[in-house]
Write a protein that holds these residues in place. Sequence first.
Motif, PDB file in Angstrom:
ATOM      1  N   LEU A 118      63.161  63.127  40.633  1.00  0.00           N
ATOM      2  CA  LEU A 118      63.256  61.704  40.947  1.00  0.00           C
ATOM      3  C   LEU A 118      61.921  61.059  40.594  1.00  0.00           C
ATOM      4  CD1 LEU A 118      64.823  59.365  42.227  1.00  0.00           C
ATOM      5  CD2 LEU A 118      63.808  60.020  44.398  1.00  0.00           C
ATOM      6  N   LEU A 119      61.977  60.157  39.673  1.00  0.00           N
ATOM      7  CA  LEU A 119      60.768  59.473  39.220  1.00  0.00           C
ATOM      8  C   LEU A 119      60.897  57.996  39.550  1.00  0.00           C
ATOM      9  CD1 LEU A 119      58.079  59.547  37.666  1.00  0.00           C
ATOM     10  CD2 LEU A 119      59.385  59.090  35.616  1.00  0.00           C
ATOM     11  N   VAL A 120      60.047  57.546  40.423  1.00  0.00           N
ATOM     12  CA  VAL A 120      60.058  56.141  40.814  1.00  0.00           C
ATOM     13  C   VAL A 120      58.841  55.476  40.189  1.00  0.00           C
ATOM     14  CG1 VAL A 120      59.960  54.524  42.734  1.00  0.00           C
ATOM     15  CG2 VAL A 120      61.195  56.672  42.982  1.00  0.00           C
ATOM     16  N   VAL A 121      59.093  54.505  39.365  1.00  0.00           N
ATOM     17  CA  VAL A 121      58.014  53.791  38.704  1.00  0.00           C
ATOM     18  C   VAL A 121      57.923  52.415  39.348  1.00  0.00           C
ATOM     19  CG1 VAL A 121      57.145  52.914  36.529  1.00  0.00           C
ATOM     20  CG2 VAL A 121      58.457  55.029  36.572  1.00  0.00           C
ATOM     21  N   CYS A 122      56.891  52.236  40.119  1.00  0.00           N
ATOM     22  CA  CYS A 122      56.671  50.934  40.736  1.00  0.00           C
ATOM     23  C   CYS A 122      55.182  50.651  40.685  1.00  0.00           C
ATOM     24  CB  CYS A 122      57.200  50.884  42.158  1.00  0.00           C
ATOM     25  SG  CYS A 122      56.486  52.116  43.249  1.00  0.00           S
ATOM     26  N   GLY A 123      54.838  49.402  40.804  1.00  0.00           N
ATOM     27  CA  GLY A 123      53.435  49.069  40.713  1.00  0.00           C
ATOM     28  C   GLY A 123      53.120  47.694  41.253  1.00  0.00           C
ATOM     29  N   LYS A 124      51.840  47.451  41.348  1.00  0.00           N
ATOM     30  CA  LYS A 124      51.341  46.171  41.825  1.00  0.00           C
ATOM     31  C   LYS A 124      50.226  45.725  40.893  1.00  0.00           C
ATOM     32  CE  LYS A 124      48.835  44.103  45.650  1.00  0.00           C
ATOM     33  NZ  LYS A 124      48.180  44.351  46.932  1.00  0.00           N
ATOM     34  N   GLN A 125      50.328  44.493  40.418  1.00  0.00           N
ATOM     35  CA  GLN A 125      49.282  43.927  39.574  1.00  0.00           C
ATOM     36  C   GLN A 125      48.752  42.669  40.249  1.00  0.00           C
ATOM     37  OE1 GLN A 125      51.220  43.089  35.876  1.00  0.00           O
ATOM     38  NE2 GLN A 125      50.617  45.048  35.005  1.00  0.00           N
ATOM     39  N   GLU A 126      47.453  42.476  40.171  1.00  0.00           N
ATOM     40  CA  GLU A 126      46.844  41.261  40.707  1.00  0.00           C
ATOM     41  C   GLU A 126      46.165  40.516  39.572  1.00  0.00           C
ATOM     42  OE1 GLU A 126      45.880  42.223  45.343  1.00  0.00           O
ATOM     43  OE2 GLU A 126      44.220  42.047  43.953  1.00  0.00           O
ATOM     44  N   THR A 127      46.430  39.221  39.500  1.00  0.00           N
ATOM     45  CA  THR A 127      45.837  38.362  38.489  1.00  0.00           C
ATOM     46  C   THR A 127      44.995  37.309  39.186  1.00  0.00           C
ATOM     47  OG1 THR A 127      47.786  38.663  37.112  1.00  0.00           O
ATOM     48  CG2 THR A 127      46.339  36.848  36.543  1.00  0.00           C
ATOM     49  N   VAL A 128      43.758  37.146  38.752  1.00  0.00           N
ATOM     50  CA  VAL A 128      42.870  36.128  39.322  1.00  0.00           C
ATOM     51  C   VAL A 128      43.201  34.790  38.671  1.00  0.00           C
ATOM     52  CG1 VAL A 128      40.493  35.393  39.591  1.00  0.00           C
ATOM     53  CG2 VAL A 128      41.060  37.803  39.784  1.00  0.00           C
ATOM     54  N   GLY A 174      24.544  36.908  55.230  1.00  0.00           N
ATOM     55  CA  GLY A 174      24.172  35.512  55.056  1.00  0.00           C
ATOM     56  C   GLY A 174      24.353  34.989  53.646  1.00  0.00           C
ATOM     57  N   GLY A 175      25.048  35.728  52.812  1.00  0.00           N
ATOM     58  CA  GLY A 175      25.267  35.331  51.421  1.00  0.00           C
ATOM     59  C   GLY A 175      26.334  34.252  51.283  1.00  0.00           C
ATOM     60  N   ILE A 176      26.549  33.821  50.050  1.00  0.00           N
ATOM     61  CA  ILE A 176      27.525  32.780  49.742  1.00  0.00           C
ATOM     62  C   ILE A 176      28.925  33.395  49.716  1.00  0.00           C
ATOM     63  CG2 ILE A 176      28.263  31.141  47.980  1.00  0.00           C
ATOM     64  CD1 ILE A 176      25.334  30.997  47.091  1.00  0.00           C
ATOM     65  N   VAL A 177      29.877  32.685  50.322  1.00  0.00           N
ATOM     66  CA  VAL A 177      31.265  33.149  50.359  1.00  0.00           C
ATOM     67  C   VAL A 177      32.022  32.514  49.206  1.00  0.00           C
ATOM     68  CG1 VAL A 177      33.380  33.209  51.712  1.00  0.00           C
ATOM     69  CG2 VAL A 177      31.176  33.428  52.858  1.00  0.00           C
ATOM     70  N   GLN A 178      32.814  33.325  48.497  1.00  0.00           N
ATOM     71  CA  GLN A 178      33.587  32.859  47.363  1.00  0.00           C
ATOM     72  C   GLN A 178      35.070  33.060  47.659  1.00  0.00           C
ATOM     73  OE1 GLN A 178      32.950  35.046  43.704  1.00  0.00           O
ATOM     74  NE2 GLN A 178      33.148  33.160  42.546  1.00  0.00           N
ATOM     75  N   ALA A 179      35.866  32.005  47.440  1.00  0.00           N
ATOM     76  CA  ALA A 179      37.317  32.078  47.602  1.00  0.00           C
ATOM     77  C   ALA A 179      37.938  32.376  46.245  1.00  0.00           C
ATOM     78  CB  ALA A 179      37.848  30.767  48.153  1.00  0.00           C
ATOM     79  N   VAL A 180      38.802  33.373  46.214  1.00  0.00           N
ATOM     80  CA  VAL A 180      39.445  33.796  44.967  1.00  0.00           C
ATOM     81  C   VAL A 180      40.954  33.648  45.135  1.00  0.00           C
ATOM     82  CG1 VAL A 180      39.770  35.704  43.356  1.00  0.00           C
ATOM     83  CG2 VAL A 180      37.592  35.444  44.525  1.00  0.00           C
ATOM     84  N   ASP A 181      41.571  32.848  44.270  1.00  0.00           N
ATOM     85  CA  ASP A 181      43.018  32.691  44.267  1.00  0.00           C
ATOM     86  C   ASP A 181      43.615  33.782  43.393  1.00  0.00           C
ATOM     87  OD1 ASP A 181      42.942  30.375  45.844  1.00  0.00           O
ATOM     88  OD2 ASP A 181      42.572  29.134  44.087  1.00  0.00           O
ATOM     89  N   VAL A 182      44.521  34.577  43.972  1.00  0.00           N
ATOM     90  CA  VAL A 182      45.131  35.684  43.247  1.00  0.00           C
ATOM     91  C   VAL A 182      46.652  35.588  43.325  1.00  0.00           C
ATOM     92  CG1 VAL A 182      43.222  37.288  43.581  1.00  0.00           C
ATOM     93  CG2 VAL A 182      45.038  37.215  45.245  1.00  0.00           C
ATOM     94  N   GLU A 183      47.298  36.188  42.344  1.00  0.00           N
ATOM     95  CA  GLU A 183      48.750  36.299  42.342  1.00  0.00           C
ATOM     96  C   GLU A 183      49.091  37.778  42.218  1.00  0.00           C
ATOM     97  OE1 GLU A 183      52.052  33.877  40.089  1.00  0.00           O
ATOM     98  OE2 GLU A 183      51.172  35.400  38.794  1.00  0.00           O
ATOM     99  N   SER A 184      49.796  38.307  43.211  1.00  0.00           N
ATOM    100  CA  SER A 184      50.205  39.708  43.202  1.00  0.00           C
ATOM    101  C   SER A 184      51.625  39.800  42.672  1.00  0.00           C
ATOM    102  CB  SER A 184      50.146  40.292  44.608  1.00  0.00           C
ATOM    103  OG  SER A 184      48.851  40.219  45.123  1.00  0.00           O
ATOM    104  N   ARG A 185      51.841  40.755  41.787  1.00  0.00           N
ATOM    105  CA  ARG A 185      53.169  40.988  41.221  1.00  0.00           C
ATOM    106  C   ARG A 185      53.591  42.412  41.556  1.00  0.00           C
ATOM    107  NH1 ARG A 185      52.592  38.698  35.094  1.00  0.00           N
ATOM    108  NH2 ARG A 185      51.886  36.622  35.669  1.00  0.00           N
TER     109      ARG A 185
END
Length: 68
Positions: A3-13, A27-38
């Motif tokens: 049984l071979l299950v091919v599944c995955g997750k990709q994230e795009t910035v 105390g560093g600068i905080v960065q917000a990153v918008d991502v889309e998970s597939r």
Amino acid sequence: MRLLVVCGKQETVLGKQRASGACPYCGGIVQAVDVESRYSFCFVPLWFNPGRKYFCTRCTRRLVVCQG
């Protein structure tokens, strides 16, 4: 029987921007990153999940924002 299950997750910035506040650890600068998970199963896309993640630019930690 095999049984071979091919599944995955990709994230795009999608974009990056500076968030308000400072990192509570260094105390560093905080960065917000918008991502889309597939999520896909056998190369067929099943679910798209847009979201936002927060990172510190100095110590590169992922920060969790509590809203309440």
